[in-house]
Design an enzyme around this catalytic site. Structure first.
Site, short mmCIF file in Angstrom:
data_model
loop_
_atom_site.label_atom_id
_atom_site.label_comp_id
_atom_site.label_asym_id
_atom_site.label_seq_id
_atom_site.Cartn_x
_atom_site.Cartn_y
_atom_site.Cartn_z
N LYS A 42 8.56 21.47 56.22
CA LYS A 42 7.76 22.52 56.87
C LYS A 42 6.47 22.73 56.10
O LYS A 42 6.46 23.34 55.03
CB LYS A 42 8.51 23.85 56.95
CG LYS A 42 7.80 24.77 57.93
CD LYS A 42 7.93 26.23 57.65
CE LYS A 42 6.95 26.80 56.68
NZ LYS A 42 5.53 26.77 57.06
N GLU A 94 9.22 25.77 42.88
CA GLU A 94 8.00 25.55 42.09
C GLU A 94 7.04 26.67 42.45
O GLU A 94 6.51 26.69 43.56
CB GLU A 94 7.38 24.18 42.43
CG GLU A 94 8.29 23.00 42.20
CD GLU A 94 8.57 22.72 40.74
OE1 GLU A 94 7.85 23.26 39.87
OE2 GLU A 94 9.52 21.98 40.47
N CYS A 104 -1.52 25.56 41.09
CA CYS A 104 -0.51 26.39 40.42
C CYS A 104 -0.62 26.29 38.90
O CYS A 104 -0.36 27.24 38.19
CB CYS A 104 0.88 25.99 40.89
SG CYS A 104 1.18 24.25 40.73
N GLU A 110 -1.57 36.07 38.96
CA GLU A 110 -2.16 34.82 39.45
C GLU A 110 -3.18 35.15 40.53
O GLU A 110 -2.88 35.85 41.49
CB GLU A 110 -1.05 33.94 40.04
CG GLU A 110 -1.59 32.59 40.50
CD GLU A 110 -0.51 31.72 41.12
OE1 GLU A 110 0.22 32.22 41.98
OE2 GLU A 110 -0.41 30.55 40.72
P1 NAD Z 1 3.39 30.98 50.18
O1 NAD Z 1 4.56 31.31 49.36
O2 NAD Z 1 2.75 32.05 50.98
O3 NAD Z 1 3.75 29.83 51.24
C1 NAD Z 1 4.30 28.60 50.86
C2 NAD Z 1 5.13 28.07 52.02
O4 NAD Z 1 6.21 28.97 52.23
C3 NAD Z 1 4.39 27.98 53.34
O5 NAD Z 1 4.82 26.83 54.04
C4 NAD Z 1 4.84 29.24 54.07
O6 NAD Z 1 4.79 29.10 55.47
C5 NAD Z 1 6.27 29.35 53.59
N1 NAD Z 1 6.85 30.68 53.68
C6 NAD Z 1 6.22 31.89 53.68
N2 NAD Z 1 7.12 32.89 53.80
C7 NAD Z 1 8.35 32.33 53.86
C8 NAD Z 1 9.68 32.84 53.97
N3 NAD Z 1 9.94 34.14 54.04
N4 NAD Z 1 10.71 31.96 53.98
C9 NAD Z 1 10.50 30.64 53.89
N5 NAD Z 1 9.25 30.08 53.81
C10 NAD Z 1 8.19 30.93 53.79
O7 NAD Z 1 2.38 30.29 49.20
P2 NAD Z 1 0.96 29.68 49.54
O8 NAD Z 1 0.03 30.84 49.69
O9 NAD Z 1 1.04 28.70 50.65
O10 NAD Z 1 0.68 28.85 48.21
C11 NAD Z 1 0.19 29.46 47.08
C12 NAD Z 1 1.26 29.66 46.04
O11 NAD Z 1 1.97 28.46 45.77
C13 NAD Z 1 0.69 30.07 44.71
O12 NAD Z 1 1.40 31.16 44.17
C14 NAD Z 1 0.87 28.85 43.82
O13 NAD Z 1 0.95 29.10 42.48
C15 NAD Z 1 2.09 28.23 44.37
N6 NAD Z 1 2.14 26.79 44.10
C16 NAD Z 1 2.98 26.32 43.13
C17 NAD Z 1 3.04 24.96 42.82
C18 NAD Z 1 3.98 24.43 41.75
O14 NAD Z 1 4.18 23.24 41.70
N7 NAD Z 1 4.57 25.26 40.92
C19 NAD Z 1 2.22 24.07 43.51
C20 NAD Z 1 1.35 24.57 44.48
C21 NAD Z 1 1.33 25.95 44.78
#
Ligand code: NAD
Length: 491
Positions: A174, A249, A283, A383
């Protein structure tokens, strides 16, 4: 252009026909529409994956054959490299040079795990009974839900699908609703390679309900998630319903420590790269520069001057060095953080605003650096996921370590010094999962990736990432059956 789901080996629109527009962050123009799945769509995919895993050939397909498909997929990705790069740049804003790098890394990730699938997996154990051969084998976990964010659309898909498929699982990807574009081409290629129906599927849609359904469904055995901490918490809670295997992650607020005895030019370049690559939407971004105090007067003016020279513009322009943020809403959030830091008394060294020129149609934010910050400030603790660097000064090694560890996160860290022993000493005291000495950001498919503390659970990449997609089975075989005589009534 309307992007479709890929379920049970076919491209299909969302069940109810609903679509969602997606945009180019460089000018907020619409790039196309994507299927807005409903629970019916994701449930169909989950069921198809369940049947494919329980009854289909994939988990029992010889590793060499699984590997052959992934090698072919890697070749196909490379053959369409420029298209992929342009898709990620247009949809998520990063400069082309970064997207190109992501594409070659994604292909390499599929190759790495294709290779790993055929390497020795199990162990044998010398146990106390000479009549027993005790061994372990690794088996696929089952149906895996894989939820990815918008900052590395293709690469995050590769990090999830490559180990999952190599190990014999059935995967449902997804993508973020904001960046669906490159996944559609990836699944065209997946279709061309040919996997049994239900083995690898794509379901577009919102985090809730689609991602949430993957996390809660009793038919899903593992959930792998990359994204924000608040979402990670919800996923972990939902996954508890059937004790899914979970890997998370999450975010970071990573320290980059520059000692006075470092190569200053080198450290300065990496200080910029650590935070401004990917517009800071990375991240592992080095968002906190920890600078030895004696260096501040010479280092900081040069750092500010270099940040001001960064060429900010549309990722598709070859000259661009830093692109726009993902959405207007995210741009606003980052600017609010900057505003609140100023209110809390942080001192703006450079940047701090959006642009008033031709770039005002996009979601740009100037490379921004704060000095005079206090450890308790939100700008230091939270962050921001944007091009915002804070600078904290320290006098001693102990103080540097203390400041570095003083957040709830523990994803990454960097240390710059010419003193090799000091570098190792400091690195070993940092509570972070990914660390660098005299460099920042290089990431290797071969090495484990993941965070300490609130930056996540488990590891991706490397052999650790493969193991995270397997269950371990213990097999004990008796090679010399003898009467047990435990219950006298037995025949
Ligand atoms: P997000 O958590 O809003 O969304 C990530 C994914 O989760 C999207 O596909 C979203 O549709 C889905 N999602 C949202 N709510 C959900 C729920 N209730 N249940 C299941 N899935 C759900 O994050 P974002 O804004 O897309 O990405 C930014 C964040 O990701 C930052 O905090 C960043 O640090 C983190 N990140 C971490 C890594 C790592 O490897 N540690 C890598 C990239 C990004």
């Amino acid at each position: 252009m309307t992007l479709k789901n890929y379920v049970h080996g076919a491209f299909v629109p969302a069940w109810n026909g609903i679509v969602r527009p997606f945009y180019n962050p460089a000018d907020n123009s619409q790039l196309g529409e994507v299927a807005e799945s409903s629970l019916e769509d994701v449930d169909k995919a989950i069921l198809a994956a369940r049947v494919a895993f329980d009854e289909g050939p994939w988990p029992r397909t010889p590793a060499q054959e699984r590997a052959a498909r992934l090698f072919k997929l890697a070749d196909l990705i490379e053959s369409r490299a420029e298209e992929f790069a342009e898709m990620d740049t247009r949809n998520c804003g990063k400069p082309l040079r970064e997207s190109r790098f992501d594409v070659s890394d994604a292909a390499a990730c599929f190759r790495y795990y294709a290779g790993l699938a055929t390497k020795p997996q199990g162990q044998t154990f010398e146990v106390g009974d000479p009549n027993i051969i005790c061994q372990t084998v690794r088996e696929p976990i089952g149906v895996c839900g894989q939820i990815i964010p918008w900052n590395f659309p293709l690469l995050m898909a590769a990090w999830k699908l490559a180990p999952g498929l190599a190990a014999g699982n059935c995967c449902i990807l997804k993508p973020s609703e904001l960046t669906p574009l490159s996944a559609s081409l990836l699944f065209e290629l997946i279709d061309e390679v040919g996997f049994p129906p239900g083995v690898v599927q794509l379901v577009y849609g919102l985090g809730s309900p689609i991602g949430a359904r993957l996390a809660e469904s009793p038919l899903v055995d593992k959930i792998a998630f990359t994204g924000g901490g608040d979402t990670g918490r919800k996923i972990l809670a939902a996954a508890a319903s059937n004790f899914k295997k979970v890997s998370l992650e999450l975010g970071g607020k990573s320290p980059n420590i520059v000692f006075a005895d470092s190569d200053h030019d080198h450290a300065l370049e990496y200080a910029l790269f650590a935070i401004f690559a990917g517009q800071g939407q990375v991240c592992s971004a080095g968002s906190r520069l920890l600078l030895e105090r004696s260096l501040a007067d010479s280092f900081l003016p040069r750092l500010a001057a270099a940040a001001e020279k960064i060429v900010v513009g549309p990722g598709m322009d070859d000259a661009t060095e830093m692109g726009p943020l993902i959405t207007r809403a995210h741009q606003k959030k980052v600017l609010n953080h900057i505003q609140s830091a100023c209110c809390e008394g942080a001192e703006l060294l450079t940047g701090g605003s959006a642009y008033n020129d031709h770039r005002s149609i996009g979601n740009y934010v100037q490379p921004t650096i704060f000095v005079g910050v206090k450890p308790s400030m939100r700008i230091v603790q939270e962050e921001i996921f944007g091009p915002v660097l804070t600078v904290q000064l320290f006098d001693t090694e102990d103080e540097a370590v203390h400041i570095a560890n003083d957040t709830t996160y523990g994803l990454a860290a960097g240390v710059f010094t010419k003193d090799g022993a000091k570098a190792q000493r400091v690195i070993r005291r940092l509570r972070a999962g990914i660390t660098w000495i005299n460099t920042y950001h290089p990431t290797f498919n071969e090495a484990p990736w993941g965070g300490y503390k609130q930056s996540g659970m488990g590891r991706e990449l490397g052999t650790y990432g493969y193991e995270a997609y397997t269950e371990v089975k213990q097999i004990n075989q008796c090679i010399n059956p003898q009467p047990l005589d435990w219950f006298r009534s037995a025949p």
